[in-house]
Motif scaffolding. Sequence first.
Motif, short mmCIF file in Angstrom:
data_model
loop_
_atom_site.label_atom_id
_atom_site.label_comp_id
_atom_site.label_asym_id
_atom_site.label_seq_id
_atom_site.Cartn_x
_atom_site.Cartn_y
_atom_site.Cartn_z
N ALA A 2 -13.40 -4.82 -7.82
CA ALA A 2 -12.59 -5.98 -7.47
C ALA A 2 -12.74 -6.35 -5.99
CB ALA A 2 -11.14 -5.69 -7.80
N ASP A 3 -12.36 -7.59 -5.67
CA ASP A 3 -12.40 -8.03 -4.27
C ASP A 3 -11.23 -7.51 -3.47
OD1 ASP A 3 -14.68 -9.42 -4.81
OD2 ASP A 3 -13.75 -11.39 -4.82
N LYS A 4 -10.06 -7.48 -4.11
CA LYS A 4 -8.84 -7.07 -3.42
C LYS A 4 -8.04 -6.09 -4.25
CE LYS A 4 -8.06 -11.00 -0.48
NZ LYS A 4 -6.99 -11.56 0.31
N LEU A 5 -7.18 -5.37 -3.56
CA LEU A 5 -6.25 -4.45 -4.20
C LEU A 5 -4.83 -4.92 -3.92
CD1 LEU A 5 -7.75 -0.97 -3.26
CD2 LEU A 5 -7.93 -2.14 -5.44
N LYS A 6 -3.99 -4.93 -4.94
CA LYS A 6 -2.59 -5.27 -4.79
C LYS A 6 -1.83 -3.94 -4.78
CE LYS A 6 0.84 -8.23 -7.00
NZ LYS A 6 1.05 -9.11 -8.18
N ILE A 7 -1.25 -3.59 -3.64
CA ILE A 7 -0.61 -2.29 -3.46
C ILE A 7 0.89 -2.49 -3.28
CG2 ILE A 7 -0.59 -0.19 -2.07
CD1 ILE A 7 -3.42 -1.09 -1.10
N THR A 8 1.69 -1.77 -4.09
CA THR A 8 3.14 -1.88 -4.06
C THR A 8 3.74 -0.51 -3.78
OG1 THR A 8 3.01 -3.60 -5.74
CG2 THR A 8 5.17 -2.63 -5.36
N LEU A 9 4.69 -0.45 -2.85
CA LEU A 9 5.40 0.79 -2.55
C LEU A 9 6.49 0.99 -3.59
CD1 LEU A 9 5.69 3.13 -0.52
CD2 LEU A 9 7.34 1.73 0.71
N LYS A 52 -1.09 8.29 -3.27
CA LYS A 52 -1.07 7.75 -4.63
C LYS A 52 0.25 8.04 -5.35
CE LYS A 52 -3.48 11.75 -6.39
NZ LYS A 52 -4.80 12.29 -6.50
N HIS A 53 1.00 9.05 -4.92
CA HIS A 53 2.28 9.37 -5.53
C HIS A 53 3.41 8.44 -5.07
CE1 HIS A 53 2.01 11.56 -1.77
NE2 HIS A 53 3.32 11.63 -1.75
N LEU A 54 3.14 7.61 -4.06
CA LEU A 54 4.15 6.70 -3.52
C LEU A 54 3.89 5.24 -3.85
CD1 LEU A 54 4.46 8.20 0.08
CD2 LEU A 54 5.95 8.63 -1.85
N VAL A 55 2.68 4.90 -4.25
CA VAL A 55 2.31 3.50 -4.44
C VAL A 55 1.76 3.23 -5.85
CG1 VAL A 55 1.78 3.16 -2.00
CG2 VAL A 55 -0.04 3.84 -3.54
N LYS A 56 1.77 1.95 -6.20
CA LYS A 56 1.15 1.47 -7.44
C LYS A 56 0.04 0.52 -7.03
CE LYS A 56 2.97 -1.82 -9.94
NZ LYS A 56 3.77 -2.65 -10.82
N VAL A 57 -1.14 0.65 -7.65
CA VAL A 57 -2.30 -0.15 -7.25
C VAL A 57 -2.82 -0.94 -8.44
CG1 VAL A 57 -4.62 -0.05 -6.30
CG2 VAL A 57 -2.93 1.62 -5.58
N GLU A 58 -3.10 -2.23 -8.19
CA GLU A 58 -3.71 -3.09 -9.20
C GLU A 58 -4.94 -3.74 -8.57
OE1 GLU A 58 -0.95 -5.96 -10.84
OE2 GLU A 58 0.70 -4.63 -10.31
N GLU A 59 -5.99 -3.88 -9.36
CA GLU A 59 -7.19 -4.58 -8.87
C GLU A 59 -7.05 -6.06 -9.18
OE1 GLU A 59 -10.60 -2.77 -10.63
OE2 GLU A 59 -10.46 -0.99 -9.37
N ILE A 60 -7.39 -6.89 -8.20
CA ILE A 60 -7.30 -8.35 -8.37
C ILE A 60 -8.71 -8.91 -8.46
CG2 ILE A 60 -6.53 -10.50 -7.34
CD1 ILE A 60 -4.34 -8.96 -5.98
#
Length: 60
Positions: A2-9, A52-60
């Motif tokens: 992917a081009d970008k990663l969407k990272i959520t705490l 990785k235990h603190l965040v959620k990652v999605e590929e955009i």
Amino acid sequence: MADKLKITLVKSTIGAIPKHRRTVEALGLKKLNKTVELPDNACTRGMVKQVKHLVKVEEI
């Protein structure tokens, strides 16, 4: 890849070790449930892997 990663705490950094706390802040995340979009590169992937235990990652 992917081009970008969407990272959520998704978990608080209160109990986290100081190194992980600084990594989360370096990713641009300051508050719980906030999201940032960062480029998908080796540097960003390494930082996400460390907390990785603190965040959620999605590929955009």
